[in-house]
Design a protein around this motif. Structure first.
Motif, PDB file in Angstrom:
ATOM      1  N   GLN A  47       0.845  -1.196   0.000  1.00  0.00           N
ATOM      2  CA  GLN A  47       0.000   0.000   0.000  1.00  0.00           C
ATOM      3  C   GLN A  47       0.879   1.243   0.000  1.00  0.00           C
ATOM      4  OE1 GLN A  47      -3.319   0.128   2.826  1.00  0.00           O
ATOM      5  NE2 GLN A  47      -2.788  -1.973   3.381  1.00  0.00           N
ATOM      6  N   VAL A  48       0.492   2.232  -0.810  1.00  0.00           N
ATOM      7  CA  VAL A  48       1.192   3.522  -0.808  1.00  0.00           C
ATOM      8  C   VAL A  48       0.780   4.268   0.454  1.00  0.00           C
ATOM      9  CG1 VAL A  48       1.460   5.740  -1.975  1.00  0.00           C
ATOM     10  CG2 VAL A  48       1.291   3.638  -3.325  1.00  0.00           C
ATOM     11  N   VAL A  49       1.775   4.725   1.232  1.00  0.00           N
ATOM     12  CA  VAL A  49       1.482   5.459   2.468  1.00  0.00           C
ATOM     13  C   VAL A  49       2.009   6.896   2.430  1.00  0.00           C
ATOM     14  CG1 VAL A  49       1.318   3.405   3.909  1.00  0.00           C
ATOM     15  CG2 VAL A  49       3.526   4.532   3.646  1.00  0.00           C
ATOM     16  N   GLY A  50       2.738   7.223   1.390  1.00  0.00           N
ATOM     17  CA  GLY A  50       3.280   8.578   1.290  1.00  0.00           C
ATOM     18  C   GLY A  50       4.346   8.657   0.228  1.00  0.00           C
ATOM     19  N   SER A  51       5.154   9.691   0.328  1.00  0.00           N
ATOM     20  CA  SER A  51       6.215   9.941  -0.634  1.00  0.00           C
ATOM     21  C   SER A  51       7.473  10.368   0.111  1.00  0.00           C
ATOM     22  CB  SER A  51       5.781  11.041  -1.590  1.00  0.00           C
ATOM     23  OG  SER A  51       6.878  11.576  -2.283  1.00  0.00           O
ATOM     24  N   VAL A  52       8.610  10.032  -0.453  1.00  0.00           N
ATOM     25  CA  VAL A  52       9.881  10.492   0.121  1.00  0.00           C
ATOM     26  C   VAL A  52       9.891  12.018   0.179  1.00  0.00           C
ATOM     27  CG1 VAL A  52      12.374  10.589  -0.288  1.00  0.00           C
ATOM     28  CG2 VAL A  52      11.144   8.451  -0.638  1.00  0.00           C
ATOM     29  N   TYR A  53       9.284  12.652  -0.823  1.00  0.00           N
ATOM     30  CA  TYR A  53       9.217  14.118  -0.869  1.00  0.00           C
ATOM     31  C   TYR A  53       8.457  14.664   0.349  1.00  0.00           C
ATOM     32  CZ  TYR A  53       8.304  18.818  -2.589  1.00  0.00           C
ATOM     33  OH  TYR A  53       8.224  20.177  -2.726  1.00  0.00           O
ATOM     34  N   ASP A  54       7.375  13.993   0.728  1.00  0.00           N
ATOM     35  CA  ASP A  54       6.617  14.421   1.915  1.00  0.00           C
ATOM     36  C   ASP A  54       7.491  14.374   3.163  1.00  0.00           C
ATOM     37  OD1 ASP A  54       4.283  14.727   0.402  1.00  0.00           O
ATOM     38  OD2 ASP A  54       3.665  12.648   0.768  1.00  0.00           O
ATOM     39  N   LEU A  55       8.347  13.368   3.243  1.00  0.00           N
ATOM     40  CA  LEU A  55       9.203  13.210   4.422  1.00  0.00           C
ATOM     41  C   LEU A  55      10.282  14.292   4.504  1.00  0.00           C
ATOM     42  CD1 LEU A  55       9.684   9.323   4.375  1.00  0.00           C
ATOM     43  CD2 LEU A  55       8.122  10.655   5.816  1.00  0.00           C
ATOM     44  N   ILE A  56      10.889  14.634   3.351  1.00  0.00           N
ATOM     45  CA  ILE A  56      11.969  15.631   3.381  1.00  0.00           C
ATOM     46  C   ILE A  56      11.443  17.062   3.507  1.00  0.00           C
ATOM     47  CG2 ILE A  56      13.629  14.189   2.175  1.00  0.00           C
ATOM     48  CD1 ILE A  56      13.072  15.777  -0.359  1.00  0.00           C
ATOM     49  N   LYS A  57      10.189  17.293   3.145  1.00  0.00           N
ATOM     50  CA  LYS A  57       9.618  18.637   3.221  1.00  0.00           C
ATOM     51  C   LYS A  57       8.958  18.949   4.558  1.00  0.00           C
ATOM     52  CE  LYS A  57      10.925  20.277  -0.607  1.00  0.00           C
ATOM     53  NZ  LYS A  57      11.847  21.384  -0.655  1.00  0.00           N
TER      54      LYS A  57
END
Length: 123
Positions: free
Chosen positions: A112-122
């Motif tokens: 399941q998709v739970v997010g993005s690496v971009y969301d984590l770094i921002k």
């Protein structure tokens, strides 16, 4: 024929957009629609750009390069990253171990998709 779709984070609207990628020097935009009067496009953060894998998670959500996914294995849930490497989309468990992302992997491990690496770094 396989559709080539990119996703990126619109820096003005502060939302994810999908479509065709245009890169002009340091500027990146994603064309979201073609109108009679021209292209409808969004300026996106280059760091956020990811290519669609052609696969969807168990809930039908598209999986893109740079997505963080949950994987159910050995009665535990792990979070891994999807990357495009050596001509294939791969699930990276750690810096030295990965496996190809396939329909069988998605089904077997209930991906399941739970997010993005971009969301984590921002954050």
């Amino acid at each position: 024929m396989k559709q080539i779709i990119f996703r990126g984070f619109d820096i003005y609207e502060k939302k994810w957009v999908q479509g065709s990628l245009i890169k002009d020097g340091s500027y990146c935009s994603i064309v979201t629609d073609i109108k009679d009067w021209g292209l409808e496009q969004s300026l996106v953060d280059p760091v956020s750009i990811g290519l669609y894998s052609g696969l969807d998670d168990v809930n039908g959500k598209p999986i893109f390069e740079g997505d963080v996914i949950s994987v159910c294995a050995n009665r535990q849930i792990y979070q891994n990253t999807v990357r495009f490497d050596n001509g294939a989309f791969r699930v990276w468990q750690n810096p030295t171990h990965c496996q190809p992302l396939t329909r069988q992997v998605i089904s077997k491990y209930r991906v399941q998709v739970v997010g993005s690496v971009y969301d984590l770094i921002k954050r």
